[in-house]
Design an enzyme around this catalytic site. Structure first.
Site, PDB file in Angstrom:
ATOM      1  N   PRO A 107       0.840  -1.208   0.000  1.00 11.86           N
ATOM      2  CA  PRO A 107       0.000   0.000   0.000  1.00 11.86           C
ATOM      3  C   PRO A 107       0.870   1.252   0.000  1.00 11.86           C
ATOM      4  O   PRO A 107       1.775   1.388   0.812  1.00 11.86           O
ATOM      5  CB  PRO A 107      -0.779  -0.104   1.319  1.00 11.86           C
ATOM      6  N   GLU A 108       0.623   2.133  -0.947  1.00 11.01           N
ATOM      7  CA  GLU A 108       1.330   3.415  -0.997  1.00 11.01           C
ATOM      8  C   GLU A 108       0.486   4.440  -0.243  1.00 11.01           C
ATOM      9  O   GLU A 108      -0.632   4.158   0.179  1.00 11.01           O
ATOM     10  CB  GLU A 108       1.524   3.846  -2.458  1.00 11.01           C
ATOM     11  N   LYS A 119       2.939   7.145   5.937  1.00  8.10           N
ATOM     12  CA  LYS A 119       2.022   6.001   5.855  1.00  8.10           C
ATOM     13  C   LYS A 119       1.652   5.450   7.237  1.00  8.10           C
ATOM     14  O   LYS A 119       1.068   4.389   7.352  1.00  8.10           O
ATOM     15  CB  LYS A 119       2.652   4.895   4.990  1.00  8.10           C
ATOM     16  N   HIS A 148      -5.245 -14.735   8.126  1.00  7.14           N
ATOM     17  CA  HIS A 148      -4.339 -13.597   8.108  1.00  7.14           C
ATOM     18  C   HIS A 148      -4.777 -12.482   9.063  1.00  7.14           C
ATOM     19  O   HIS A 148      -4.149 -11.422   9.105  1.00  7.14           O
ATOM     20  CB  HIS A 148      -4.202 -13.028   6.695  1.00  7.14           C
ATOM     21  N   ARG A 162       2.005 -11.104   5.840  1.00  7.33           N
ATOM     22  CA  ARG A 162       3.447 -11.291   6.056  1.00  7.33           C
ATOM     23  C   ARG A 162       3.978 -10.733   7.374  1.00  7.33           C
ATOM     24  O   ARG A 162       5.179 -10.814   7.646  1.00  7.33           O
ATOM     25  CB  ARG A 162       4.222 -10.702   4.867  1.00  7.33           C
ATOM     26  N   ARG A 170      16.326   2.307  -6.722  1.00  9.13           N
ATOM     27  CA  ARG A 170      14.981   1.857  -7.075  1.00  9.13           C
ATOM     28  C   ARG A 170      14.812   1.765  -8.589  1.00  9.13           C
ATOM     29  O   ARG A 170      15.448   2.516  -9.340  1.00  9.13           O
ATOM     30  CB  ARG A 170      13.924   2.853  -6.537  1.00  9.13           C
TER      31      ARG A 170
END
Ligand SMILES: [Zn+2]
Length: 288
Positions: A2-3, A57, A109, A128, A278
């Site tokens: 998620p950005e 974020k 999850h 994760r 990047r």
């Protein structure tokens, strides 16, 4: 991952859903997701959600009549928030939902559940386990805030200040924009898109950016984020209706992931290189 636009979408939608609600209980399914804090349920029981703020974020939940207890939430790679109403309908957002088609909560999850006194719930899912929801003091929140620069999406973002700061940086402009302590909120995708819009090559040294370019870049950065937040609004829909579709900005990308394709502005072939560590996309024809 998620950005910021997805995180902002989740934040805005969650505010509508849970501000004013009283926490009845907290269920921890995985201790790592609450920073192994065994006091979290006792601390939060009875607390009323006052607001959800955000810096970068990081989401910051605050509580009514409480100045020294906050809940920090970070989605990291695979985090999601799902709000489940009294009919069992779930709406959520964050990480792409296609990988977790299970619509019953909690599922494998689900890491933490915040149950409210009106029998609605907020689930934090994180496949994760890099994300978290953890308690923080006022001092810890202040420290977290201090690590982030201003965001280009704020209406009073100062382009003159931005240009003056760029003048002191000898790194590629891309690296400068990714530095969250300088300007917050621009991830890899949005940096490439903002640089394409303002016709600046990502490898250009930051202190060589002209004032008019810096001004165009400020506007482009804010625009690209705001447009993405609008589209990101579709991430937060009725899970059952969308069948796990996540909204995204992919259809609107002009340069990111477009390597080998013709630039929509000048026709030159978009290139992909490595810059600031990047994957970086730009048009050699119109980005100088
Ligand atoms: Zn071009």
């Amino acid at each position: 991952m998620p950005e910021l636009p997805e995180v902002e979408t989740v934040r805005m939608q969650l505010r509508h859903k849970i501000v004013g609600k009283t926490i009845d209980s907290v269920e921890v399914f995985h201790a790592k997701s609450v920073n192994h804090d065994e006091t979290i349920e006792d601390t939060l029981r009875g607390k009323i959600i006052a607001d959800i703020d955000r810096v970068g974020k990081l989401m910051i939940f605050s509580f009514a009549d409480e100045s020294d207890v906050f809940l920090l939430a970070h989605l990291k790679m695979t985090g999601q928030f799902f709000y489940v109403d009294t009919h069992g309908d779930a709406v959520g957002g964050g990480h792409s939902m296609s990988e977790s088609s299970d619509r019953d909560f909690p599922h494998k999850h689900s890491r933490v559940a915040f149950h409210f006194t009106d029998h609605t719930s907020l689930y934090f899912n994180d496949m994760r386990l890099f994300g978290y929801t953890k308690l923080a003091t006022g001092a810890e929140v202040a420290l977290a805030r201090s690590k982030f620069g201003p965001e280009p999406i704020t209406p009073d973002f100062d382009c003159d200040w931005f240009w003056a700061k760029l003048k002191k940086r000898k790194t590629p402009i891309k690296a400068a924009l990714l530095d969250q302590s300088f300007v917050a909120g621009l991830g890899n995708i949005y940096v490439d898109e903002a640089l394409w819009r303002s016709k600046i090559r990502p490898t250009r040294q930051a202190d060589k950016v002209t004032k008019s370019e810096a001004t165009a870049l400020c506007k482009a950065a804010g625009d690209v984020m705001n447009e993405s937040i609008k589209v990101g609004g579709t991430t937060f829909q009725h899970f059952v209706d969308t069948g796990g579709q996540n909204g995204n900005f992919t259809d609107y990308l002009k340069v990111f992931g477009q390597q080998g394709k013709a630039c929509s502005r000048c026709g030159e072939t978009i290139k992909k290189i490595r810059c600031a560590g990047r994957g970086t996309h730009y048009c050699p024809g119109c980005q100088k």
